[in-house]
Design an enzyme around this catalytic site. Structure first.
Site, mmCIF file in Angstrom:
data_model
loop_
_atom_site.group_PDB
_atom_site.id
_atom_site.type_symbol
_atom_site.label_atom_id
_atom_site.label_comp_id
_atom_site.label_asym_id
_atom_site.label_seq_id
_atom_site.Cartn_x
_atom_site.Cartn_y
_atom_site.Cartn_z
ATOM 1 N N ASP A 162 34.197 6.299 3.017
ATOM 2 C CA ASP A 162 34.992 7.126 2.123
ATOM 3 C C ASP A 162 36.433 7.173 2.627
ATOM 4 O O ASP A 162 36.678 7.437 3.810
ATOM 5 C CB ASP A 162 34.402 8.540 2.076
ATOM 6 C CG ASP A 162 35.032 9.382 1.002
ATOM 7 O OD1 ASP A 162 34.662 9.209 -0.171
ATOM 8 O OD2 ASP A 162 35.900 10.211 1.323
ATOM 9 N N ILE A 163 37.389 6.904 1.730
ATOM 10 C CA ILE A 163 38.803 6.957 2.105
ATOM 11 C C ILE A 163 39.190 8.419 2.264
ATOM 12 O O ILE A 163 39.017 9.224 1.340
ATOM 13 C CB ILE A 163 39.687 6.268 1.048
ATOM 14 C CG1 ILE A 163 39.265 4.809 0.876
ATOM 15 C CG2 ILE A 163 41.164 6.371 1.435
ATOM 16 C CD1 ILE A 163 39.903 4.112 -0.307
ATOM 17 N N GLU A 172 36.381 6.864 -4.577
ATOM 18 C CA GLU A 172 36.948 6.222 -3.379
ATOM 19 C C GLU A 172 35.884 5.943 -2.327
ATOM 20 O O GLU A 172 36.182 5.757 -1.155
ATOM 21 C CB GLU A 172 38.071 7.086 -2.778
ATOM 22 C CG GLU A 172 37.632 8.374 -2.135
ATOM 23 C CD GLU A 172 37.448 9.544 -3.094
ATOM 24 O OE1 GLU A 172 37.305 10.675 -2.610
ATOM 25 O OE2 GLU A 172 37.437 9.350 -4.337
#
Length: 196
Positions: free
Chosen positions: A60-61, A103
C-alpha cells in the site's frame, strides 16, 4: 481465401484484446482484482500438490490521498503506473502482480518461503522509495508499507492468507509506515501485548 484468413486474424486479434481488457487493470497494466483471485487460487492448488511454499505481499502506498490532494489525480495516476513498473520488474514471469484496489497492490510469489518473500518485499519497498516523481510543485518521493503472509505456514486457505497479509500490512501502517511486516511478526507482537 485471403479474405477469410484476414477476417480470422482480425477476429483472433480482437478476441485477444478483449481478453486482455477483461483481465488487466487499465491504468497500470497489472492483473486486475478478479483475475488475481483466480490465478492465486490456481497457484495455491499447484503449491499444495507439489509441496511448494508460496507467499503473498499486500503493498500500500503511504499517504496516497495526500499525493492526489497536493499534486492532482493525473500525478497520482503516474505514481500508480511507476509503482506498478517497480513490481513488474521485481518479480519473475511465474509470479503474479496485481492492482488490488485503489493504491493497494498484491504480489504472489511461487515457490518462495518467508525469508525470500521478506527480502523481495524489502527490495520493492526500497525501489519505490527511490522513485522520483515529477510535479508542478517539484519532485517528490512516495513510501510503501508491505504485509507478507506465507503458504502453508500462515494458512493453506487463499482468503485467510490474504487476510493475514492484510493484518501485517495494517500493523506496518499503524506502526510507522514505510516498512515490511510479516504475519508472523504481527502475531508475535499481538501475543506479547496480550501477555503483558
Amino acid at each position: 481465401m485471403s479474405n477469410q484468413v484476414s477476417v480470422s486474424l482480425q477476429n483472433a486479434m480482437m478476441y485477444k484484446r478483449m481478453e486482455t481488457m477483461a483481465t488487466t487493470d487499465g491504468l497500470t497494466g497489472l492483473t486486475n482484482h478478479r483475475t488475481f483471485q483466480e490465478r492465486f487460487e490456481n497457484l495455491l492448488e499447484r503449491s499444495g500438490r507439489f509441496d511448494h511454499s508460496a507467499a503473498v505481499l499486500l503493498c500500500d502506498i503511504d499517504f496516497f490521498k495526500s499525493v492526489n490532494d497536493t499534486h492532482g489525480h493525473p500525478v497520482g495516476d503516474e505514481v500508480l503506473r511507476r509503482v506498478a513498473k517497480v513490481l513488474q520488474n521485481a518479480v519473475r514471469k511465474i509470479d503474479i502482480t496485481a492492482r488490488y484496489g485503489g493504491e493497494e497492490f498484491a504480489v504472489v510469489l511461487e515457490s518462495t518461503d518467508l525469508e525470500g518473500a521478506m527480502k523481495l518485499a524489502e527490495r520493492i519497498r526500497m525501489d519505490v522509495a527511490a522513485l522520483s516523481i515529477e510535479s508542478e510543485e517539484g519532485n517528490f518521493h512516495v513510501a510503501m508499507s508491505i504485509g507478507v503472509a506465507v503458504f502453508p505456514e500462515d494458512s493453506k486457505d487463499r482468503a485467510l492468507l490474504i487476510e493475514r497479509a492484510d493484518n501485517a500490512l495494517y500493523y506496518a501502517k499503524e506502526n510507522g509506515r514505510n516498512q515490511v511486516v510479516s504475519y508472523q511478526q504481527f502475531a508475535a507482537n499481538r501475543h506479547r501485548r496480550k501477555a503483558s
